[in-house]
Design an enzyme around this catalytic site. Sequence first.
Site, PDB file in Angstrom:
ATOM      1  N   PHE C  55       0.862  -1.183   0.000  1.00 40.48           N
ATOM      2  CA  PHE C  55       0.000   0.000   0.000  1.00 40.48           C
ATOM      3  C   PHE C  55       0.898   1.233   0.000  1.00 40.48           C
ATOM      4  O   PHE C  55       1.939   1.250   0.638  1.00 40.48           O
ATOM      5  CB  PHE C  55      -0.939  -0.017   1.206  1.00 40.48           C
ATOM      6  CG  PHE C  55      -1.943  -1.138   1.132  1.00 40.48           C
ATOM      7  CD1 PHE C  55      -3.179  -0.936   0.538  1.00 40.48           C
ATOM      8  CD2 PHE C  55      -1.631  -2.403   1.613  1.00 40.48           C
ATOM      9  CE1 PHE C  55      -4.091  -1.968   0.439  1.00 40.48           C
ATOM     10  CE2 PHE C  55      -2.545  -3.443   1.519  1.00 40.48           C
ATOM     11  CZ  PHE C  55      -3.782  -3.233   0.920  1.00 40.48           C
ATOM     12  N   GLU C  56       0.468   2.256  -0.739  1.00 41.48           N
ATOM     13  CA  GLU C  56       1.342   3.404  -0.980  1.00 41.48           C
ATOM     14  C   GLU C  56       1.809   4.101   0.289  1.00 41.48           C
ATOM     15  O   GLU C  56       2.856   4.733   0.305  1.00 41.48           O
ATOM     16  CB  GLU C  56       0.654   4.409  -1.896  1.00 41.48           C
ATOM     17  CG  GLU C  56      -0.586   5.024  -1.256  1.00 41.48           C
ATOM     18  CD  GLU C  56      -1.363   5.943  -2.185  1.00 41.48           C
ATOM     19  OE1 GLU C  56      -1.232   5.832  -3.408  1.00 41.48           O
ATOM     20  OE2 GLU C  56      -2.120   6.779  -1.655  1.00 41.48           O
ATOM     21  N   SER C  57       1.057   3.963   1.366  1.00 36.04           N
ATOM     22  CA  SER C  57       1.421   4.622   2.620  1.00 36.04           C
ATOM     23  C   SER C  57       2.718   4.095   3.217  1.00 36.04           C
ATOM     24  O   SER C  57       3.262   4.697   4.138  1.00 36.04           O
ATOM     25  CB  SER C  57       0.298   4.415   3.629  1.00 36.04           C
ATOM     26  OG  SER C  57      -0.017   3.031   3.740  1.00 36.04           O
ATOM     27  N   GLY C  58       3.221   2.975   2.699  1.00 31.98           N
ATOM     28  CA  GLY C  58       4.454   2.407   3.228  1.00 31.98           C
ATOM     29  C   GLY C  58       4.257   1.024   3.815  1.00 31.98           C
ATOM     30  O   GLY C  58       5.162   0.470   4.446  1.00 31.98           O
ATOM     31  N   LEU C  86       5.825   6.366   2.094  1.00 30.24           N
ATOM     32  CA  LEU C  86       5.265   6.525   0.758  1.00 30.24           C
ATOM     33  C   LEU C  86       6.373   6.653  -0.282  1.00 30.24           C
ATOM     34  O   LEU C  86       6.272   6.117  -1.389  1.00 30.24           O
ATOM     35  CB  LEU C  86       4.370   7.764   0.735  1.00 30.24           C
ATOM     36  CG  LEU C  86       3.646   8.014  -0.583  1.00 30.24           C
ATOM     37  CD1 LEU C  86       2.145   8.076  -0.345  1.00 30.24           C
ATOM     38  CD2 LEU C  86       4.114   9.278  -1.258  1.00 30.24           C
TER      39      LEU C  86
END
Lengths: 311, 311, 259, 259
Positions: C55-58, C86
């Site tokens: 997921f792009e948030s890390g 991210l």
Amino acid sequence: MKTDTKLYSLKDAVREVKSGSHITLGGFAHSLAPLAFVREMIRQDISDLEVTAMGEAWAVDMLSGAKALKKVRMSNFMFEGWGRCRNFSRAVEEGEIEVEDYSHFGITNRMFAGSMGIPFIPVKTMSGSDIYHERSFEKNNKFVDYTCPFTEEKVLLVPKVEPDVAIIHASRADVNGNVQLYGISSTLEVAAKSAKKVIVTVEEIVEEEIIRKQPELTILPSFLVDAVIHLPYGAHPAGMYKYYDYDSDHINLYIESTRTNEKFKEYMEEYIKGTENEIEYLEKIGLKQLLSLKADPYYGYSLHNRGEVLQ
Amino acid sequence: MKTDTKLYSLKDAVREVKSGSHITLGGFAHSLAPLAFVREMIRQDISDLEVTAMGEAWAVDMLSGAKALKKVRMSNFMFEGWGRCRNFSRAVEEGEIEVEDYSHFGITNRMFAGSMGIPFIPVKTMSGSDIYHERSFEKNNKFVDYTCPFTEEKVLLVPKVEPDVAIIHASRADVNGNVQLYGISSTLEVAAKSAKKVIVTVEEIVEEEIIRKQPELTILPSFLVDAVIHLPYGAHPAGMYKYYDYDSDHINLYIESTRTNEKFKEYMEEYIKGTENEIEYLEKIGLKQLLSLKADPYYGYSLHNRGEVLQ
Amino acid sequence: MKQSVNNVITADEMMVFAASQLFKDGDVALVGTGLPMIAAYAAKQTHAPNAVLVFESGIMDAKASHMASGVGDFPLVHGAVKTSSLFDSLSLLQKGTINLGFLGAAEIDAYGNINSTVIGDYQTPKVRLPGSGGANDIASMAERTVILVKHQKRKFVEKLNYLTTPGYIDGAGSREKYGLPGQGPEKVITDLGVFYFDAATKRMSIESLHPQVSLEKVIEETGFEFQHIPEEIPVTEMPKPELLQTIRDLDPDKIYINK
Amino acid sequence: MKQSVNNVITADEMMVFAASQLFKDGDVALVGTGLPMIAAYAAKQTHAPNAVLVFESGIMDAKASHMASGVGDFPLVHGAVKTSSLFDSLSLLQKGTINLGFLGAAEIDAYGNINSTVIGDYQTPKVRLPGSGGANDIASMAERTVILVKHQKRKFVEKLNYLTTPGYIDGAGSREKYGLPGQGPEKVITDLGVFYFDAATKRMSIESLHPQVSLEKVIEETGFEFQHIPEEIPVTEMPKPELLQTIRDLDPDKIYINK
């Protein structure tokens, strides 16, 4: 031989590193060095290697002594507290290894660009020095001058580097290849991310569940790792924070052996080629010695010869 | 007012953010948002701000509703699960805020270049889209086309951005400004490193010794931080992993209030301007509600309304 | 957790199933919450156990403990293999390590370009939408991308208000001209059917329609002409009952599907 | 831990003291082990309590539990505020956050340029030395740098074999020409004295000599001419007895000083 997991035997994993390939290795000063792997490379006579390295003195000096290196892209090789890397230096002086010099940040940025998938990155270091003026095998692929179109600052653009294989030694992993590390990471992460293939040797294999409980320790998720090999004391005679300290006695013995090609050949015959595998190597070092290196759980290193507590 | 430490009161710290300055803020979806700080900015009528943000919907929507923003450099503002940020959108539609659009990676690379001290960085995203073709206030400072001198790949060069102040909310810090975070960091680290001044609000203040025992949790060492403010529930109605969950009830109430400027004014009067400080704000939310948000120690979030355990 | 099996498949379930079939074992996918996340987990539980979700948030290799309400939501953080940033996630996309991405759309055109920025003029918009987020990044850089969107005439338009996220831009050769590393959208999956892009023109074409969906309905809900419509239109493959049950079990509280 | 006070100060102690005096409170310094590390801790314990030590290996704000034998050694890792990477450390140097750096030298010239790469020709060296490491980075990018080196004729040379680490390169204006962000070396501290660089020519000049050191000795050990020699040469300031004791206590086992 690939199993259902990413767990390999040392012998099988080393076979994946072909002579003539371009590698990068872990290691910072007397720690994090993937030396069990390097010893097996020497046993299997892997040679003609191109190396991209920042300061991974141990791996490079051993491989130089084994005449396995052809080209080295580097920043600094030194045995801190012991001096120059004599195997490496001699091989350069005798014209066996071609060298291209960078600064730590310069070579690390080349790996960083590789890890990011960008063809280059600007840096503000190295300009004006002989690192800049003297070009060896890289020629015009070393860097180009560039003036920033936004600020008119002068920078160097350094091109990405993407080695065929990165070989690193870390603390622990699960069989899927999720890798964790205690302490500083030096260039392990960028080196691994820049390479086409990543081989990781570790002190311990743990359950996936354990990894997921401390995600802040994870340096490489499984999808960046191709092979994991379980090798306790895999950095010896270098150390691993929280596991064991570097082995001054063996370092002395090693350094002494690097004074001439002949003496190093004797060292290799005894400790590397003369041992069938890493268990035999460790038996040669001796249980008593290995126990004396064991890390104190609180400090993360052995208190032998560490002198007074400062605080 | 600076003390011997970097510990500030909220009121004093907010006074350091001048109207007209260029800020960046933390926040990802319904977490990590420095909303106690934002509420105090609104109480103090800080205005005419320029904002660089990736997806920090909460801070930007509140400040939009308070008419505090002039220019926004952004990628995406959305209340996940609730839809558009209506205060922000309306302010743009009514011509109050000038916007320059990027992708997440594009704007984050601008901050990354700032954090690295390089004037630009190449990226392989955004080209060919209207993000590329349509330029608002950035004009030619948005990006330039460039062909890599080593590989001839086409890239965009994006210039660094260096906001005057970064405002982030993290888990805990010591009084010297060493800041730690549980869970994902989104863009907190690059945002903080790119800014000239860094203000951090935290859930807990701990001893330096505690920080040094878990260095792997540290996101910012003290020398990157200018001020620390102790603000429990400082992200409410967003949540903080390991501390408390986001507050769906209050989010519903907030979102409902953003349907018109008038309704949001009422919200502001009641919850922000009508409260003297954050304790009064939290009292308005109510102890019972806050307790229901408390994180389960194992999962790190509240199990209220979370449905079935999946594994 | 089990529900009684209802053999009438819903449009949501068709979309999830069709999306799950596009996962290959070992894919590293950047996913959003909602249908793509359910599709990803369905693929992992069936034919692609080694697929990894980022997921792009890390969040690296998430193993959700409860259903997540967003790409940074805590049930995805808890149990992740690595909690990162991210910048790290999207760098892996640029590098090519993340090879598969999913996209949604407010507006989509015949070349698979997407608008999620504004309705009306960019400088003086009638409606300001959320903006690109990671969508432009996924579309520009992921080797393979899949678009999931509700099939409505106001969404399937001849001309976008703003091109947020590149598909094939102006057609063949456009992506190369701009140096975009990804291959462009592979499929569009809607509640009416599955669509692909013609190799020569890069315009959207009909691959299959879901059961009970008529060609007339699809044409009515599409504001542009398809490049290619098969003489005999295939019906989209349906999941076997066990797999349908797996999909239903993945969202027991009907948060994303059949809500 | 305490040793009996011996009032005869050694050359090592003079160097450590002189180096410690260059720390300002709040400096963020990239240090090596050895004398600079002792100097940094002496400064922290006296006039610069808020100085922060960063080691290139990724160690942020180290608080050594035992004497460290290298810049990645475990007693520096244990107790650090953050354990990070070399890329992170050196990025902070490029950014200007780390503002002070210390350098050693195998060879140094009148402009403060340093060689640590080769003796002889680069392509066919007589002696291959370790190479730049972080030295070129510190010298290029740190706002302020200080060079600590043993004063010997074979080290203080007219012409370097190889310019690894830039001082003022060819003199005034050279650093600007190459776009180097740092200010260039501020001082050279040796076992014989303290040296600065002339503002106009950027060549090394004598600032002070340590007690009992003669000008003749310094000239004899220096392979180039100083730009400026004061008529009456100041004697380097000496530490007060308490500070001398502090310095000695910092290396109780005499690993780096007075070994």
